[in-house]
Write a protein that holds these residues in place. Structure first.
Motif, PDB file in Angstrom:
ATOM      1  N   GLN A  97      -2.569   5.669  -2.439  1.00 47.06           N
ATOM      2  CA  GLN A  97      -2.336   4.089  -3.475  1.00 47.06           C
ATOM      3  C   GLN A  97      -2.042   4.861  -3.577  1.00 47.06           C
ATOM      4  O   GLN A  97      -1.976   4.763  -5.132  1.00 47.06           O
ATOM      5  CB  GLN A  97      -3.642   3.404  -3.315  1.00 47.06           C
ATOM      6  CG  GLN A  97      -4.074   3.030  -2.668  1.00 47.06           C
ATOM      7  CD  GLN A  97      -3.723   1.974  -1.908  1.00 47.06           C
ATOM      8  OE1 GLN A  97      -2.777   0.990  -2.541  1.00 47.06           O
ATOM      9  NE2 GLN A  97      -3.635   1.690  -0.452  1.00 47.06           N
ATOM     10  N   GLY A  98      -2.018   6.663  -3.760  1.00 47.76           N
ATOM     11  CA  GLY A  98      -1.073   7.026  -4.599  1.00 47.76           C
ATOM     12  C   GLY A  98      -1.412   7.962  -6.238  1.00 47.76           C
ATOM     13  O   GLY A  98      -1.414   8.226  -7.306  1.00 47.76           O
ATOM     14  N   ARG A  99      -3.438   7.897  -5.699  1.00 45.94           N
ATOM     15  CA  ARG A  99      -4.180   8.536  -6.957  1.00 45.94           C
ATOM     16  C   ARG A  99      -4.412   9.329  -6.860  1.00 45.94           C
ATOM     17  O   ARG A  99      -4.939   9.758  -5.569  1.00 45.94           O
ATOM     18  CB  ARG A  99      -5.707   7.467  -6.856  1.00 45.94           C
ATOM     19  CG  ARG A  99      -5.232   5.975  -7.477  1.00 45.94           C
ATOM     20  CD  ARG A  99      -4.454   5.845  -8.852  1.00 45.94           C
ATOM     21  NE  ARG A  99      -4.692   3.979  -9.396  1.00 45.94           N
ATOM     22  CZ  ARG A  99      -5.535   3.975 -10.368  1.00 45.94           C
ATOM     23  NH1 ARG A  99      -6.688   3.919  -9.718  1.00 45.94           N
ATOM     24  NH2 ARG A  99      -5.062   2.454 -10.210  1.00 45.94           N
ATOM     25  N   PRO A 100      -4.730  10.225  -7.136  1.00 38.05           N
ATOM     26  CA  PRO A 100      -5.800  11.475  -7.348  1.00 38.05           C
ATOM     27  C   PRO A 100      -6.858  12.123  -7.051  1.00 38.05           C
ATOM     28  O   PRO A 100      -7.183  10.501  -7.327  1.00 38.05           O
ATOM     29  CB  PRO A 100      -5.017  12.383  -8.843  1.00 38.05           C
ATOM     30  CG  PRO A 100      -5.560  11.470  -9.443  1.00 38.05           C
ATOM     31  CD  PRO A 100      -4.607  10.326  -8.894  1.00 38.05           C
ATOM     32  N   ALA A 101      -7.059  12.660  -5.772  1.00 40.67           N
ATOM     33  CA  ALA A 101      -8.576  13.225  -5.384  1.00 40.67           C
ATOM     34  C   ALA A 101      -9.464  13.144  -6.806  1.00 40.67           C
ATOM     35  O   ALA A 101      -9.068  13.887  -7.393  1.00 40.67           O
ATOM     36  CB  ALA A 101      -8.669  13.950  -4.090  1.00 40.67           C
TER      37      ALA A 101
ATOM     38  N   LEU B  95     -14.945   9.548   2.443  1.00 45.52           N
ATOM     39  CA  LEU B  95     -13.514  10.322   3.474  1.00 45.52           C
ATOM     40  C   LEU B  95     -13.427   9.056   3.367  1.00 45.52           C
ATOM     41  O   LEU B  95     -11.843   8.345   2.956  1.00 45.52           O
ATOM     42  CB  LEU B  95     -14.209   9.839   4.974  1.00 45.52           C
ATOM     43  CG  LEU B  95     -15.073  11.996   4.646  1.00 45.52           C
ATOM     44  CD1 LEU B  95     -14.814  12.130   6.472  1.00 45.52           C
ATOM     45  CD2 LEU B  95     -14.235  12.625   3.960  1.00 45.52           C
ATOM     46  N   MET B  96     -14.159   8.039   4.139  1.00 41.39           N
ATOM     47  CA  MET B  96     -13.402   6.414   3.724  1.00 41.39           C
ATOM     48  C   MET B  96     -12.360   6.355   2.081  1.00 41.39           C
ATOM     49  O   MET B  96     -11.271   5.627   1.864  1.00 41.39           O
ATOM     50  CB  MET B  96     -14.124   4.952   3.866  1.00 41.39           C
ATOM     51  CG  MET B  96     -13.217   3.405   3.523  1.00 41.39           C
ATOM     52  SD  MET B  96     -14.444   2.089   3.733  1.00 41.39           S
ATOM     53  CE  MET B  96     -15.395   2.981   1.695  1.00 41.39           C
ATOM     54  N   VAL B  97     -12.891   6.142   1.115  1.00 36.90           N
ATOM     55  CA  VAL B  97     -12.379   6.287  -0.774  1.00 36.90           C
ATOM     56  C   VAL B  97     -11.821   6.836  -0.761  1.00 36.90           C
ATOM     57  O   VAL B  97     -10.273   6.842  -1.521  1.00 36.90           O
ATOM     58  CB  VAL B  97     -14.033   5.755  -1.266  1.00 36.90           C
ATOM     59  CG1 VAL B  97     -12.976   6.324  -3.270  1.00 36.90           C
ATOM     60  CG2 VAL B  97     -14.668   5.274  -1.242  1.00 36.90           C
ATOM     61  N   GLY B  98     -11.782   8.364  -0.450  1.00 32.48           N
ATOM     62  CA  GLY B  98     -10.821   9.413  -0.867  1.00 32.48           C
ATOM     63  C   GLY B  98      -9.609   9.328   0.247  1.00 32.48           C
ATOM     64  O   GLY B  98      -8.468   9.577  -0.544  1.00 32.48           O
ATOM     65  N   ARG B  99      -9.234   8.710   1.281  1.00 24.93           N
ATOM     66  CA  ARG B  99      -8.392   8.995   1.764  1.00 24.93           C
ATOM     67  C   ARG B  99      -7.414   6.968   0.950  1.00 24.93           C
ATOM     68  O   ARG B  99      -6.210   7.390   1.370  1.00 24.93           O
ATOM     69  CB  ARG B  99      -8.721   8.374   3.738  1.00 24.93           C
ATOM     70  CG  ARG B  99      -9.130   9.962   4.010  1.00 24.93           C
ATOM     71  CD  ARG B  99      -9.260   9.785   5.522  1.00 24.93           C
ATOM     72  NE  ARG B  99      -8.502   9.657   5.548  1.00 24.93           N
ATOM     73  CZ  ARG B  99      -8.430   9.284   7.404  1.00 24.93           C
ATOM     74  NH1 ARG B  99      -9.547   8.667   8.351  1.00 24.93           N
ATOM     75  NH2 ARG B  99      -7.305   8.939   8.533  1.00 24.93           N
TER      76      ARG B  99
ATOM     77  N   ASP C 243      -5.980  -2.449  -5.072  1.00 24.13           N
ATOM     78  CA  ASP C 243      -4.712  -2.933  -3.330  1.00 24.13           C
ATOM     79  C   ASP C 243      -3.581  -3.337  -4.936  1.00 24.13           C
ATOM     80  O   ASP C 243      -3.642  -2.705  -6.320  1.00 24.13           O
ATOM     81  CB  ASP C 243      -4.967  -3.887  -2.977  1.00 24.13           C
ATOM     82  CG  ASP C 243      -5.178  -5.252  -4.161  1.00 24.13           C
ATOM     83  OD1 ASP C 243      -4.926  -5.150  -5.164  1.00 24.13           O
ATOM     84  OD2 ASP C 243      -5.946  -6.515  -3.391  1.00 24.13           O
ATOM     85  N   SER C 244      -2.494  -2.683  -3.781  1.00 25.77           N
ATOM     86  CA  SER C 244      -1.009  -3.140  -4.439  1.00 25.77           C
ATOM     87  C   SER C 244       0.070  -5.096  -5.262  1.00 25.77           C
ATOM     88  O   SER C 244       0.909  -4.974  -5.611  1.00 25.77           O
ATOM     89  CB  SER C 244      -0.242  -2.889  -3.275  1.00 25.77           C
ATOM     90  OG  SER C 244       0.293  -3.956  -2.374  1.00 25.77           O
TER      91      SER C 244
END
Length: 535
Positions: A281-285, A272-276, A225-226
């Protein structure tokens, strides 16, 4: 140790020459990797509509423990140069594991916090404790009482186990036997898990080589998280959030097999939860890999206690690389979801029908009693650190429909069952699901070194949205069958009516489970006493 009796009549005994058993592989690996910052606990939570008699419950629980003597065990102390860890079966509990929580509006929240922070000691038999909490107002689903109707007192049984010794299915079996003893009802035959025929359809070979394990690519990690990095580094323990959701609909079978199961839908929803989340959070898939426990034990009183599951890994990647962008949009493409469900179903069928070592052949070699346990522990912890980049993304545990009535006589039958699994780093996230009374009870548990309470609630919201997508895909397929034709991928994109209760406001993960209890303010740095939102 001399024998003595507590006020409740429990005998503390150390019988000479008790049966001793070497630690199985899973137990030894867990024992080597214990950490005070992330207690290795499993919690099972059973909600009853009525009240229990304390003395009668203690007697029933004691009889249940005697029915399953493998639970009555403790670790035999020894030196680092011994060749193996050993369990000693005691035949009687060392102390009374049943306690009754002090009443209060935050009693359940406090008990849940203890389940995440206070591990039952392995040196005492049994390595578990049962807390009984009386909760006033509302229902197990968190709904308030009807206007003008007095709020009935309901009961929560919260069983906390040391995961080095026991797992959630073992805990559920002990509670089922307790219910049989308390309610006086004869044990009914319990069907065991049904596994697919190994001669059925083979898994997709394109990405996994037939095993469900990604060939080369490292799995993506759940994005932190941020919070500032120093704050996350100081955070200890786990956070937890529980939600009650509709059970995903089952799909009509074709040739004796369903195109996908409810478990497959949960796996895809978690993916899908993790990917979205990562995209937000600005991370690549990247490729998501899910660890899935498979339990082949019988469910009756003869069920072997302990850690009886084998862990398999499912690569949650579509056969068509172009599907990645379609899956992770604000509204996932339903045709792409359908293709991922089919691919996942083929992989999970192959994994469930196969047999192998619980943690793989490499772990069997590391735990062989060729070296002292102190040296083996150093090797296992080093191997765990080296393998951290290839650790799966998330753990998803689904016990399915709870196979026991959990009938406690005049206290009623269980109307909700939640459980949770540890969420240790580097994975840092686990999802656990069970269904009771036609409702799905989901628990998200996360490492505070990865996520805070607000981030955990956001992930739970994404999981609910992803599960709603499973509803749309499955209902579209059902509508196609109802029209008398075979469904096609085009059916997945057709507009469908939302499932009744799919967006039940009482099931929003961000809404506390105990609605009348105030939400605690998040504690900076992830203090131990803050177990997450009291959901």
């Amino acid at each position: 140790m001399t024998s003595s009796r507590t006020a409740a009549g429990w005998k503390a005994a150390t019988p000479p020459g008790g049966v001793r058993l070497p630690f199985p592989i899973i137990d030894e690996v867990s024992r080597h990797c214990l950490s005070d910052d992330e207690p290795e606990t499993v919690h099972v939570e059973v909600h009853l509509p009525g009240r229990l008699d304390p003395a009668r419950l203690r007697t029933a629980f004691r009889r249940a423990l005697l029915t399953h003597p493998r639970v009555l065990m403790r670790e035999v102390p020894g030196r680092r140069h011994r060749r193996s860890f050993v369990w000693e079966l005691t035949g009687e509990p060392d102390s009374d594991p049943v306690s009754f929580a002090r009443p209060g509006p935050d009693a359940l929240a406090r008990a849940r916090a203890r389940a995440l922070t206070e591990c039952p000691p392995l040196a005492l038999s049994p390595p578990l404790r049962l807390e009984v909490i009386e909760v006033g107002g509302g229902t197990a689903a968190g709904d308030p009482s009807a206007a003008g109707v007095p709020a009935a007192t309901r009961t929560v049984l919260l069983l906390t186990m040391h995961h080095t010794a026991l797992d959630a299915p073992s805990g559920l079996r002990v509670l089922a036997t307790t219910a049989e003893q308390y309610g006086g009802s004869a044990a009914l035959p319990v069907p065991g898990p049904v596994r697919p025929d190994p001669s059925g359809p083979a898994p997709a070979p394109a990405v996994t080589g037939g095993t469900g394990r990604a060939a080369c690519a490292r799995p993506v990690r759940v994005a932190p998280d941020s919070r500032p990095e120093p704050m996350r580094a100081r955070a200890v323990g786990n956070g937890m959030l529980q939600a009650e959701l509709p059970v995903p609909p089952r799909v009509r079978r074709i040739g004796g097999l369903p195109p996908w199961t409810v478990n497959d839908q949960l796996l895809v929803a978690a993916s899908l939860m993790v990917g979205r989340w990562n995209v937000s959070q600005g991370r690549p898939a990247g490729p998501v890999r899910i660890t899935m426990p498979v339990d082949d034990r019988p469910r009756g009183r003869e069920m072997p206690m302990g850690n009886g599951t084998r862990l398999v890994e499912v690569a949650m990647t579509s056969e068509d690389p172009r599907d990645t962008d379609l899956l992770l949009g604000e509204r996932p493409d339903l045709a792409a979801v359908t293709r991922l469900l089919r691919t996942t179903a083929r992989r999970t069928r192959a994994l469930k029908s196969a047999h192998g070592a619980p943690l793989g052949p490499g772990t069997r070699l590391l735990t062989a009693p060729l070296l002292p346990v102190g040296i083996r522990g150093t090797l296992i912890r080093g191997a765990r650190r080296a393998a951290a980049p290839w650790t799966s993304t998330v753990l998803v545990t689904n016990v399915g429909r709870v196979p026991y009535p959990l009938d406690f006589g005049e206290a009623g039958r269980a109307n909700a069952v939640w459980f949770s699994a540890p969420a240790r780093m580097p994975r840092g996230l686990s999802v656990a699901a069970a269904s009771t009374g036609g409702r799905l009870h989901v628990t998200l548990r996360w490492s505070r070194a990865l996520l805070g309470d607000a981030a955990g609630a956001d992930l739970a919201g994404l999981f609910e949205q992803s599960l709603s997508t499973m509803f749309q895909v499955t209902l579209a397929r059902s509508n196609a069958w109802g029209s008398g034709r075979r469904p096609t991928e085009a059916d997945a994109t057709a507009p469908v009516a939302e499932a009744p209760g799919a967006r039940d406001k009482a099931c929003r993960p961000g809404v506390p489970y105990d609605r009348d209890a105030p939400r605690p303010a998040p504690t900076p740095g992830g203090a131990r006493e803050n177990h997450g939102r009291p959901s």
